[in-house]
Design a protein around this motif. Structure first.
Motif, PDB file in Angstrom:
ATOM      1  N   ILE A 107       0.829  -1.218   0.000  1.00  0.00           N
ATOM      2  CA  ILE A 107       0.000   0.000   0.000  1.00  0.00           C
ATOM      3  C   ILE A 107       0.855   1.255   0.000  1.00  0.00           C
ATOM      4  O   ILE A 107       0.363   2.352  -0.308  1.00  0.00           O
ATOM      5  CB  ILE A 107      -0.981   0.016   1.195  1.00  0.00           C
ATOM      6  CG1 ILE A 107      -0.224   0.131   2.515  1.00  0.00           C
ATOM      7  CG2 ILE A 107      -1.874  -1.211   1.180  1.00  0.00           C
ATOM      8  CD1 ILE A 107      -1.143   0.325   3.703  1.00  0.00           C
ATOM      9  N   GLY A 108       2.161   1.084   0.321  1.00  0.00           N
ATOM     10  CA  GLY A 108       3.063   2.225   0.210  1.00  0.00           C
ATOM     11  C   GLY A 108       3.169   2.714  -1.213  1.00  0.00           C
ATOM     12  O   GLY A 108       3.349   3.914  -1.465  1.00  0.00           O
ATOM     13  N   THR A 109       3.036   1.789  -2.174  1.00  0.00           N
ATOM     14  CA  THR A 109       3.054   2.192  -3.584  1.00  0.00           C
ATOM     15  C   THR A 109       1.785   2.946  -3.963  1.00  0.00           C
ATOM     16  O   THR A 109       1.738   3.610  -5.000  1.00  0.00           O
ATOM     17  CB  THR A 109       3.196   0.965  -4.504  1.00  0.00           C
ATOM     18  OG1 THR A 109       2.069   0.104  -4.324  1.00  0.00           O
ATOM     19  CG2 THR A 109       4.463   0.187  -4.169  1.00  0.00           C
ATOM     20  N   TYR A 110       0.731   2.855  -3.126  1.00  0.00           N
ATOM     21  CA  TYR A 110      -0.514   3.594  -3.375  1.00  0.00           C
ATOM     22  C   TYR A 110      -0.502   4.945  -2.665  1.00  0.00           C
ATOM     23  O   TYR A 110      -1.487   5.688  -2.712  1.00  0.00           O
ATOM     24  CB  TYR A 110      -1.729   2.810  -2.861  1.00  0.00           C
ATOM     25  CG  TYR A 110      -1.807   1.376  -3.321  1.00  0.00           C
ATOM     26  CD1 TYR A 110      -1.178   0.954  -4.481  1.00  0.00           C
ATOM     27  CD2 TYR A 110      -2.532   0.447  -2.593  1.00  0.00           C
ATOM     28  CE1 TYR A 110      -1.246  -0.356  -4.899  1.00  0.00           C
ATOM     29  CE2 TYR A 110      -2.612  -0.884  -3.007  1.00  0.00           C
ATOM     30  CZ  TYR A 110      -1.958  -1.280  -4.155  1.00  0.00           C
ATOM     31  OH  TYR A 110      -2.024  -2.581  -4.553  1.00  0.00           O
ATOM     32  N   GLY A 111       0.617   5.236  -1.956  1.00  0.00           N
ATOM     33  CA  GLY A 111       0.705   6.481  -1.205  1.00  0.00           C
ATOM     34  C   GLY A 111      -0.018   6.421   0.127  1.00  0.00           C
ATOM     35  O   GLY A 111      -0.426   7.465   0.662  1.00  0.00           O
ATOM     36  N   LEU A 112      -0.181   5.208   0.695  1.00  0.00           N
ATOM     37  CA  LEU A 112      -0.895   5.025   1.947  1.00  0.00           C
ATOM     38  C   LEU A 112       0.028   4.441   3.011  1.00  0.00           C
ATOM     39  O   LEU A 112       1.061   3.836   2.684  1.00  0.00           O
ATOM     40  CB  LEU A 112      -2.105   4.111   1.756  1.00  0.00           C
ATOM     41  CG  LEU A 112      -3.127   4.550   0.704  1.00  0.00           C
ATOM     42  CD1 LEU A 112      -4.179   3.459   0.513  1.00  0.00           C
ATOM     43  CD2 LEU A 112      -3.792   5.867   1.116  1.00  0.00           C
ATOM     44  N   GLU A 113      -0.357   4.603   4.299  1.00  0.00           N
ATOM     45  CA  GLU A 113       0.377   4.017   5.410  1.00  0.00           C
ATOM     46  C   GLU A 113      -0.573   3.174   6.240  1.00  0.00           C
ATOM     47  O   GLU A 113      -1.690   3.611   6.566  1.00  0.00           O
ATOM     48  CB  GLU A 113       1.009   5.103   6.284  1.00  0.00           C
ATOM     49  CG  GLU A 113       2.081   5.919   5.561  1.00  0.00           C
ATOM     50  CD  GLU A 113       2.739   6.938   6.481  1.00  0.00           C
ATOM     51  OE1 GLU A 113       2.382   6.951   7.693  1.00  0.00           O
ATOM     52  OE2 GLU A 113       3.588   7.710   6.008  1.00  0.00           O
ATOM     53  N   LEU A 114      -0.135   1.958   6.564  1.00  0.00           N
ATOM     54  CA  LEU A 114      -0.996   1.028   7.288  1.00  0.00           C
ATOM     55  C   LEU A 114      -1.390   1.570   8.660  1.00  0.00           C
ATOM     56  O   LEU A 114      -2.520   1.321   9.125  1.00  0.00           O
ATOM     57  CB  LEU A 114      -0.273  -0.318   7.436  1.00  0.00           C
ATOM     58  CG  LEU A 114      -1.095  -1.480   8.008  1.00  0.00           C
ATOM     59  CD1 LEU A 114      -2.314  -1.773   7.118  1.00  0.00           C
ATOM     60  CD2 LEU A 114      -0.223  -2.737   8.138  1.00  0.00           C
ATOM     61  N   GLU A 115      -0.503   2.310   9.315  1.00  0.00           N
ATOM     62  CA  GLU A 115      -0.807   2.844  10.650  1.00  0.00           C
ATOM     63  C   GLU A 115      -1.990   3.810  10.634  1.00  0.00           C
ATOM     64  O   GLU A 115      -2.678   3.986  11.643  1.00  0.00           O
ATOM     65  CB  GLU A 115       0.427   3.558  11.230  1.00  0.00           C
ATOM     66  CG  GLU A 115       1.585   2.646  11.586  1.00  0.00           C
ATOM     67  CD  GLU A 115       2.338   2.161  10.372  1.00  0.00           C
ATOM     68  OE1 GLU A 115       2.072   2.700   9.249  1.00  0.00           O
ATOM     69  OE2 GLU A 115       3.171   1.249  10.500  1.00  0.00           O
ATOM     70  N   ASN A 116      -2.247   4.417   9.467  1.00  0.00           N
ATOM     71  CA  ASN A 116      -3.348   5.378   9.361  1.00  0.00           C
ATOM     72  C   ASN A 116      -4.654   4.722   8.935  1.00  0.00           C
ATOM     73  O   ASN A 116      -5.660   5.419   8.745  1.00  0.00           O
ATOM     74  CB  ASN A 116      -2.982   6.481   8.362  1.00  0.00           C
ATOM     75  CG  ASN A 116      -1.743   7.267   8.791  1.00  0.00           C
ATOM     76  OD1 ASN A 116      -1.467   7.388   9.994  1.00  0.00           O
ATOM     77  ND2 ASN A 116      -1.008   7.797   7.824  1.00  0.00           N
ATOM     78  N   LEU A 117      -4.637   3.396   8.781  1.00  0.00           N
ATOM     79  CA  LEU A 117      -5.838   2.671   8.333  1.00  0.00           C
ATOM     80  C   LEU A 117      -6.118   1.532   9.302  1.00  0.00           C
ATOM     81  O   LEU A 117      -5.785   0.363   9.035  1.00  0.00           O
ATOM     82  CB  LEU A 117      -5.627   2.138   6.908  1.00  0.00           C
ATOM     83  CG  LEU A 117      -5.315   3.183   5.820  1.00  0.00           C
ATOM     84  CD1 LEU A 117      -4.875   2.511   4.536  1.00  0.00           C
ATOM     85  CD2 LEU A 117      -6.542   4.059   5.578  1.00  0.00           C
ATOM     86  N   PRO A 118      -6.716   1.808  10.457  1.00  0.00           N
ATOM     87  CA  PRO A 118      -6.930   0.784  11.482  1.00  0.00           C
ATOM     88  C   PRO A 118      -7.801  -0.378  11.004  1.00  0.00           C
ATOM     89  O   PRO A 118      -7.562  -1.522  11.372  1.00  0.00           O
ATOM     90  CB  PRO A 118      -7.601   1.552  12.629  1.00  0.00           C
ATOM     91  CG  PRO A 118      -8.143   2.802  12.002  1.00  0.00           C
ATOM     92  CD  PRO A 118      -7.210   3.132  10.894  1.00  0.00           C
ATOM     93  N   ALA A 119      -8.808  -0.109  10.182  1.00  0.00           N
ATOM     94  CA  ALA A 119      -9.664  -1.191   9.690  1.00  0.00           C
ATOM     95  C   ALA A 119      -8.870  -2.147   8.809  1.00  0.00           C
ATOM     96  O   ALA A 119      -9.020  -3.376   8.895  1.00  0.00           O
ATOM     97  CB  ALA A 119     -10.848  -0.615   8.922  1.00  0.00           C
ATOM     98  N   LEU A 120      -8.011  -1.591   7.976  1.00  0.00           N
ATOM     99  CA  LEU A 120      -7.182  -2.433   7.123  1.00  0.00           C
ATOM    100  C   LEU A 120      -6.182  -3.226   7.957  1.00  0.00           C
ATOM    101  O   LEU A 120      -5.921  -4.406   7.675  1.00  0.00           O
ATOM    102  CB  LEU A 120      -6.450  -1.567   6.098  1.00  0.00           C
ATOM    103  CG  LEU A 120      -5.534  -2.306   5.110  1.00  0.00           C
ATOM    104  CD1 LEU A 120      -6.342  -3.305   4.284  1.00  0.00           C
ATOM    105  CD2 LEU A 120      -4.809  -1.317   4.210  1.00  0.00           C
ATOM    106  N   ALA A 121      -5.627  -2.580   8.998  1.00  0.00           N
ATOM    107  CA  ALA A 121      -4.671  -3.282   9.858  1.00  0.00           C
ATOM    108  C   ALA A 121      -5.326  -4.474  10.538  1.00  0.00           C
ATOM    109  O   ALA A 121      -4.727  -5.553  10.662  1.00  0.00           O
ATOM    110  CB  ALA A 121      -4.099  -2.316  10.888  1.00  0.00           C
ATOM    111  N   THR A 122      -6.574  -4.315  10.960  1.00  0.00           N
ATOM    112  CA  THR A 122      -7.300  -5.432  11.583  1.00  0.00           C
ATOM    113  C   THR A 122      -7.536  -6.555  10.578  1.00  0.00           C
ATOM    114  O   THR A 122      -7.400  -7.735  10.895  1.00  0.00           O
ATOM    115  CB  THR A 122      -8.643  -4.930  12.122  1.00  0.00           C
ATOM    116  OG1 THR A 122      -8.410  -3.894  13.093  1.00  0.00           O
ATOM    117  CG2 THR A 122      -9.416  -6.060  12.788  1.00  0.00           C
ATOM    118  N   ALA A 123      -7.877  -6.173   9.340  1.00  0.00           N
ATOM    119  CA  ALA A 123      -8.090  -7.171   8.295  1.00  0.00           C
ATOM    120  C   ALA A 123      -6.801  -7.931   7.986  1.00  0.00           C
ATOM    121  O   ALA A 123      -6.817  -9.140   7.735  1.00  0.00           O
ATOM    122  CB  ALA A 123      -8.624  -6.496   7.025  1.00  0.00           C
ATOM    123  N   VAL A 124      -5.676  -7.231   8.046  1.00  0.00           N
ATOM    124  CA  VAL A 124      -4.383  -7.875   7.818  1.00  0.00           C
ATOM    125  C   VAL A 124      -4.098  -8.887   8.921  1.00  0.00           C
ATOM    126  O   VAL A 124      -3.644 -10.002   8.659  1.00  0.00           O
ATOM    127  CB  VAL A 124      -3.261  -6.828   7.725  1.00  0.00           C
ATOM    128  CG1 VAL A 124      -1.893  -7.511   7.692  1.00  0.00           C
ATOM    129  CG2 VAL A 124      -3.436  -5.953   6.491  1.00  0.00           C
TER     130      VAL A 124
END
Length: 477
Positions: A381-398
């Motif tokens: 997701i870094g290639t999409y310009g995003l950071e996992l720490e800023n996406l708690p829902a995605l972090a839970t899914a991971v």
């Protein structure tokens, strides 16, 4: 006493004289000439020109030395480019394919190596410039960039071409002969599936919609019951199957040939033609397919149009199916990642290039068919310009997707493991190396007295003669 003739490939005395002068009478052009006795026995004049006497003689000497390397037929000389030599070698290999002594798939493999590696690196050189150090450097680079197997293929091509050059006199020795041997890292030793893994594999394939759509459950069952290669399985026609006797004839294989498409060709050797007896569970599978309606001249495992299936596509479908089958958490995560990529207006190819990964790996992640971890998703997701720490829902899914699943146990399986599994069962039943090789379709096998059998030879089943009792591997249903 008569003057002795000039030896073949040699020349006589060099003569040089002025052929042009300037307005003041100063020489501006010299001609050097000598008699040369060609390999056909004829003596011919060879000339060279230059502005000075020394340069003219030097140019003539170079022409004479190169001419001395001319072959008897005149088809090749040391001055010909290697591309010309490779063309000649390729035509001769094509003739061997036409005679049936070489496989068309081998020709395709060599053509790819020629196009992608050999010609770009050596094609514009002269035959006489193809020295051992230069070829060794090229093969070392190929091994570094494309791997040991590709480097070995390139070495075989160059060596074969240079042998041809030696045969026709363009070279005196094969420069590849002294090239350093190519050592590749050993692959992981072959491994057979356990009974539990066979059960899990068959259950997973049956539950996988894409695997069922690709007709993989029945194909894998057939391969487990016979130990045949994918190409051999796809070449079996219904008239070669005897459901009453429980046998199948293996006589051909399917291959894709450039310019011809898919062809059904005989097996590589006579040993590949064999009659195999089927286990009861494989016969039951074939009876079910037979009951659905068949034509005797149709493949047992056809494509969607009823024709032959492409072995390469089938291998790709099998690799995908043998990847960890998507559970709900991984599938949901994959859909989310695909949506984020599309929002960033990026293609899978662009993401793969940014991560220096294979494009198929991105597809496996987005379809939930690969184990993931936080680092992998963070980089993605870094290639999409995003950071996992800023996406708690995605972090839970991971976190949910990283939990192990039962199907992860299938990730190591490749098609060769199916052959080894069938073979191991008969090896454990006491069959000899010769019997094992017969089932595999190999022409030779090590002596049973040999204590260090290669694993691939020890683990392949054999065909049963019609007067023998049935001895087939038993797997859980």
């Amino acid at each position: 006493m008569a003057k002795p003739p000039i030896p073949l490939g040699s020349w006589g005395e060099i003569s040089t004289w002025v052929t042009a002068t300037d307005g003041k009478g100063k020489p501006i052009k010299y001609k050097s000439q000598a008699k040369f006795r060609d390999h056909d026995g004829h003596v011919r004049q060879v000339s060279a020109y230059s502005k000075t006497k020394t340069a003219s003689e030097r140019a003539l000497l170079k022409k004479l030395q190169d001419r001395a390397k001319t072959n008897q037929s005149g088809e090749l000389t040391a001055l010909h480019k290697l591309n010309h030599l490779f063309d000649l070698w390729e035509k001769r290999f094509e003739a061997l394919v036409a005679d049936g002594t070489r496989s068309p798939t081998s020709l395709d493999t060599y053509r790819r190596a020629l196009k992608n590696h050999v010609r770009p690196a050596l094609g514009e050189l002269r035959i006489g410039e193809a020295t051992t150090p230069r070829i060794d450097t090229v093969l070392t680079k190929v091994k570094t960039t494309a791997g040991g197997p590709t480097a070995k293929t390139c070495r075989a091509i160059i060596s074969g071409a240079m042998k041809l050059a030696v045969r026709f006199g363009a070279l005196s020795v094969n420069p590849v002969r002294e090239v350093d041997s190519i050592e590749a890292a050993p692959k992981a030793p072959p491994r057979a599936l356990t009974s539990e893994e066979v059960t899990l594999l068959r259950r997973s394939l049956a539950a996988d919609e894409r695997a069922v759509e690709a007709d993989l459950p029945d194909l894998v069952t057939f391969m487990l019951g016979t130990g045949v290669r994918i190409g051999e399985a796809l070449a079996v026609l219904w008239h070669q199957v005897d459901l009453e006797a429980g046998t199948v004839e293996i006589t051909h294989t399917i291959a894709r040939v450039k310019g011809e498409g898919l062809i059904r060709k005989p097996t590589k050797s006579k040993a590949g033609e064999r009659l195999l007896h089927l286990p009861n569970w494989a016969i039951a599978m074939l009876r079910t397919r037979h009951a659905a309606g068949i034509r005797l001249d149709s493949p047992v495992f056809p494509d969607t149009l009823g024709g032959y299936r492409d072995p390469s596509n089938t291998r790709r479908h099998l690799r995908t199916a043998l990847s960890p089958v998507a559970n709900t958490a991984r599938r949901d995560l994959g859909l989310t990642l695909r949506a984020l990529r599309r929002e960033a207006h990026l293609t899978r190819k662009q993401v793969a290039e940014a991560l220096t990964r294979a494009q198929t790996r991105i597809e496996l992640i987005e379809t939930g068919r690969i184990k993931v971890d936080r680092r992998l998703i963070t980089d993605l997701i870094g290639t999409y310009g995003l950071e996992l720490e800023n996406l708690p829902a995605l972090a839970t899914a991971v976190d949910r997707a990283t939990q192990p699943t039962e199907s992860d146990k299938l990730a190591w399986i490749r098609s060769h493991a199916l052959r080894k599994t069938t073979a191991t069962a008969l090896d454990e039943a006491g069959h000899t190396a010769r019997q094992i090789a017969d089932q595999l379709g190999q022409a030779r096998s090590p002596s049973p007295r040999t204590s260090t059998w290669p694993a691939a030879w020890r683990t392949l089943p054999r065909p049963r003669l019609s007067n023998e009792p049935s001895t087939t591997p038993t797997y859980p249903d």
